[in-house]
Design an enzyme around this catalytic site. Structure first.
Site, mmCIF file in Angstrom:
data_model
loop_
_atom_site.group_PDB
_atom_site.id
_atom_site.type_symbol
_atom_site.label_atom_id
_atom_site.label_comp_id
_atom_site.label_asym_id
_atom_site.label_seq_id
_atom_site.Cartn_x
_atom_site.Cartn_y
_atom_site.Cartn_z
ATOM 1 N N LYS A 93 0.844 -1.206 0.000
ATOM 2 C CA LYS A 93 0.000 0.000 0.000
ATOM 3 C C LYS A 93 0.877 1.254 0.000
ATOM 4 O O LYS A 93 0.679 2.162 -0.788
ATOM 5 C CB LYS A 93 -0.853 -0.055 1.267
ATOM 6 C CG LYS A 93 -2.015 0.891 1.305
ATOM 7 C CD LYS A 93 -2.827 0.679 2.582
ATOM 8 C CE LYS A 93 -3.459 -0.702 2.644
ATOM 9 N NZ LYS A 93 -4.377 -0.853 3.772
ATOM 10 N N LYS A 105 1.966 -3.999 11.138
ATOM 11 C CA LYS A 105 0.599 -4.046 11.688
ATOM 12 C C LYS A 105 0.672 -4.585 13.098
ATOM 13 O O LYS A 105 1.590 -5.337 13.446
ATOM 14 C CB LYS A 105 -0.295 -4.963 10.840
ATOM 15 C CG LYS A 105 -1.773 -4.649 10.969
ATOM 16 C CD LYS A 105 -2.141 -3.485 10.074
ATOM 17 C CE LYS A 105 -3.600 -3.119 10.145
ATOM 18 N NZ LYS A 105 -3.924 -2.080 9.168
#
Ligand code: NAD
Length: 470
Positions: A93, A105
């Site tokens: 991304k 994450k």
């Protein structure tokens, strides 16, 4: 797990499919694909009169650029596979939208609804101190942000804990993004992901050749849109679509879904849920039996903005939307993806479409490092210059400009204006880069693969230029 694939397998599968369209060494591709560092934690927190052992994770998928960046999720469904998959998606991304971070994450396996605010604060603070101890957080190392089940409040606790453990660190505020404005947050971050989703879909809808292929007219006006999830991303996406002339015909939430062919007022549905605890029984709308029913209704654009795997091999054959905008991360299983490609539905992939959050997080991080609000230096200067230009125009034309037009011409940029225009520019450029890549490689079947190719090319080149590989 979805069918035969875990979520991380599914991301790797997409990666492999796209890697075939690149020319990197096999070993380099393997390095890009794997998670660089994985932290699995168990820590005790006193809840009432008992001690609870909390399970949590932080995964740094790629260190090709630092810091790593990615949200923190609170959900009882959080597991290592999911966090690894989401961290990997973050790398791709960031690459697609030219945000100079590696992907990461984090997650805590709890249902936040089952804890008091006081307990949540202690869990979040303890998690943060574990990240500090292991050097999995810091302005130049790893910068978390909100995700499913977390928001500005949690980001404040994270900052405060980090700052307490780093007294005098002048850039401490840049250790986390998605903070409240008073704590160094940036205006426009709250709505950024939803606005990015809107900008991305709008750009696709402007493309005559794409819309012709889908049998649709160009533009957003009058398009029938269904949104799943009324959280941060879903609510803001729905709002921007509605404000720009789309008709929100259905909304799905955890407790069920509602439908009104004439269009639902997003703000009114949001307030109805706030006051009654449910979207169901919204005046004028029809209740649907299951929370997944809305996904299968006829519409132009479907926006899943809740969780992963909501469209799978079971319901994919019944999806009637012409465009699916993946606002959530991983809402389609690989089996569903295949079915939808074969049905000719255009899937706008998560790794690009929901990048608005990380893009504006990047702006927030830059703001924290520069210690100055966007627009502070140039706003007044621009307004004064605009006034001189306006005076000249009025003098030359002999006509006076009044009202809203005058205000618009005189206006100097505020922080929110700059952030939104930076986001718009980013999403438009990313859309064209992906579509260009797709057009140049006729064997690519879908937009997701094209987006992965763009991402792999950037990460691979970055690794090569680091000089690690011959
Ligand atoms: P959120 O917690 O604010 O909202 C999620 C909403 O989905 C909640 O209202 C929840 O009740 C609803 N929901 C849960 N299960 C559902 C179901 N089965 N059917 C319908 N609704 C359901 O979370 P969010 O921040 O809006 O994140 C949503 C998705 O977007 C996640 O996949 C997240 O990873 C992704 N995302 C978020 C951001 C961000 O900036 N917040 C950025 C990029 C991607």
């Amino acid at each position: 797990m979805s069918g035969e694939f875990s979520f991380f397998d599914a991301v790797c599968n997409n990666f492999d499919r796209a890697a075939a369209f690149t020319s990197f060494d096999k070993g380099l591709l393997e390095q890009i694909k794997q998670c660089n560092s994985v932290l699995r934690l168990h820590f005790p927190v006193r809840i009432g009169d008992r001690i609870e052992v909390i399970k949590a994770y932080r995964v740094q998928h790629s260190h090709h650029k630092l810091p790593c960046k990615g949200g923190i999720r609170f959900s009882d469904m959080v597991n290592l596979d999911e966090v690894m998959a989401l961290a990997a998606l973050m790398t791709y991304k960031c690459a697609v939208v030219n945000v100079p971070f590696g992907g990461a994450k984090g997650g805590i396996t709890i249902n936040p609804k089952k804890y008091s605010v006081y307990d949540l604060e202690r869990i979040t603070r303890r998690y943060t101190s574990e990240l500090v101890k292991k050097r999995f957080i810091g302005p130049g190392e790893d910068v978390p942000a909100p995700d499913y089940g977390t928001g500005e409040r949690e980001m404040s606790w994270i900052l405060d804990t980090y700052a307490a453990m780093h007294p005098g660190e002048v850039d401490a505020a840049a250790c986390v993004t998605g903070k409240p404005i008073t704590q160094g947050g940036v205006r426009g971050r709250r709505e950024a992901t939803g606005l990015g989703v809107f900008y991305g879909v709008r750009e696709i809808c402007k493309m005559e050749d794409v819309m012709k292929r889908l049998g649709m007219s160009t533009g957003i006006e009058g398009k029938r849109v269904i949104v799943q999830g009324m959280g941060n991303v879903g609510y803001h996406s729905a709002k921007f679509f509605q404000e720009n002339g789309a008709i929100i015909t259905s909304i799905a939430e955890y407790e069920g879904s509602i439908h009104d062919e004439k269009g639902l007022d997003v703000e009114a549905v949001f307030n109805h849920r706030k006051s009654t605890g449910s979207i169901l029984n919204f005046p004028g709308a029809k209740n649907l039996e299951k929370n997944t029913d809305a996904l299968e209704l006829d519409c132009d654009i479907l926006i899943p903005a809740a969780l992963e795997n909501v469209i799978n091999h079971e319901n994919a054959p019944r999806i009637k939307a012409k465009i699916i905008g993946e606002a959530a991360n991983g809402p389609l299983t690989p089996e569903a993806d295949e079915i939808l490609i074969n049905k000719g539905i255009l899937v706008i992939p998560d790794l690009y479409l929901n990048a608005g959050g990380v893009t504006v997080s990047y702006f927030e991080w830059l703001k924290n490092l520069s210690h100055v609000r966007y627009g502070r230096l140039e706003k007044r200067f621009t307004e004064n210059q605009n006034a001189v230009i306006l005076e000249q125009i009025e003098e030359l034309t002999g006509k006076k400009i009044h009202g809203t037009q005058k205000d618009l011409l005189l206006h100097g940029p505020d922080e929110v204006d700059l952030v939104k225009s930076g986001l718009e520019e980013t999403m438009i450029n990313a859309t064209h880069e992906i579509m260009e890549c797709w057009k140049n490689n006729p064997s690519i079947r879908d937009m997701r693969t094209a987006a992965f190719v763009v991402a792999i090319n950037k990460v691979g080149t970055s690794y090569q230029e680091l000089g690690i590989f011959p």
